[in-house]
Design a protein around this motif. Structure first.
Motif, short mmCIF file in Angstrom:
data_model
loop_
_atom_site.label_atom_id
_atom_site.label_comp_id
_atom_site.label_asym_id
_atom_site.label_seq_id
_atom_site.Cartn_x
_atom_site.Cartn_y
_atom_site.Cartn_z
N ALA A 6 0.84 -1.20 0.00
CA ALA A 6 0.00 0.00 0.00
C ALA A 6 0.88 1.26 0.00
O ALA A 6 0.56 2.24 -0.69
CB ALA A 6 -0.93 0.00 1.21
N ILE A 7 1.97 1.21 0.75
CA ILE A 7 2.90 2.35 0.77
C ILE A 7 3.52 2.53 -0.61
O ILE A 7 3.59 3.65 -1.12
CB ILE A 7 3.98 2.16 1.86
N ALA A 8 3.97 1.43 -1.21
CA ALA A 8 4.56 1.50 -2.55
C ALA A 8 3.56 2.06 -3.55
O ALA A 8 3.90 2.89 -4.39
CB ALA A 8 5.06 0.13 -2.98
N LEU A 31 10.64 5.17 5.29
CA LEU A 31 9.82 5.62 4.16
C LEU A 31 10.67 6.21 3.05
O LEU A 31 10.40 5.97 1.86
CB LEU A 31 8.77 6.62 4.63
N TYR A 32 11.70 6.97 3.42
CA TYR A 32 12.59 7.52 2.39
C TYR A 32 13.35 6.41 1.68
O TYR A 32 13.62 6.50 0.48
CB TYR A 32 13.56 8.55 2.98
N ARG A 33 13.70 5.36 2.38
CA ARG A 33 14.37 4.21 1.73
C ARG A 33 13.43 3.53 0.74
O ARG A 33 13.84 3.16 -0.35
CB ARG A 33 14.88 3.20 2.76
N LEU A 34 12.17 3.37 1.13
CA LEU A 34 11.19 2.80 0.21
C LEU A 34 11.00 3.70 -1.02
O LEU A 34 10.91 3.20 -2.15
CB LEU A 34 9.84 2.60 0.90
N GLN A 35 10.98 5.00 -0.79
CA GLN A 35 10.84 5.93 -1.91
C GLN A 35 12.04 5.80 -2.86
O GLN A 35 11.87 5.80 -4.08
CB GLN A 35 10.75 7.37 -1.38
#
Length: 106
Positions: A6-8, A31-35
């Motif tokens: 869901a975040i992605a 979150l910044y790493r996922l971004q």
């Protein structure tokens, strides 16, 4: 856990990291790493062709943890072709010394 998906999805739809943090209370660092991973996936997708990947790009994708299988799905190639290209570029796994007794002795 479907929260990561869901975040992605939210990041892909343009939701800001700060907004996701506000809604989920997930650490900004994570979150910044996922971004960053999502941005690199988009970069792979924009390149679109295995033959157009530079050695530096390929190395960066591998450093970020992209598997040959993941790269093959984004580039619409067989994973064996991605593996062959990686090896041809000289990008092979290596194991450095691992300290198995870290912090056990003063």
């Amino acid at each position: 856990d479907e929260r990561a998906l869901a975040i992605a999805s939210g990041l892909a739809d343009g939701v800001s990291v700060e907004e996701i943090h506000r809604l989920t209370n997930i650490d900004l660092w994570f979150l910044y790493r996922l971004q960053n991973i999502m941005q690199m996936r988009n970069k792979i997708s924009n390149i679109g062709d295995l033959e157009k990947l530079s050695r530096n790009d390929f190395l960066r994708f591998k450093e970020l943890g992209f598997s040959d299988e993941q790269l093959s799905k984004v580039l619409d190639n067989a994973s064996i072709a991605v593996r062959k290209c990686r090896i041809d570029l000289g990008i092979v796994p290596c194991v450095k010394q691992i300290d198995t007794v870290a912090a056990e002795f003063p």
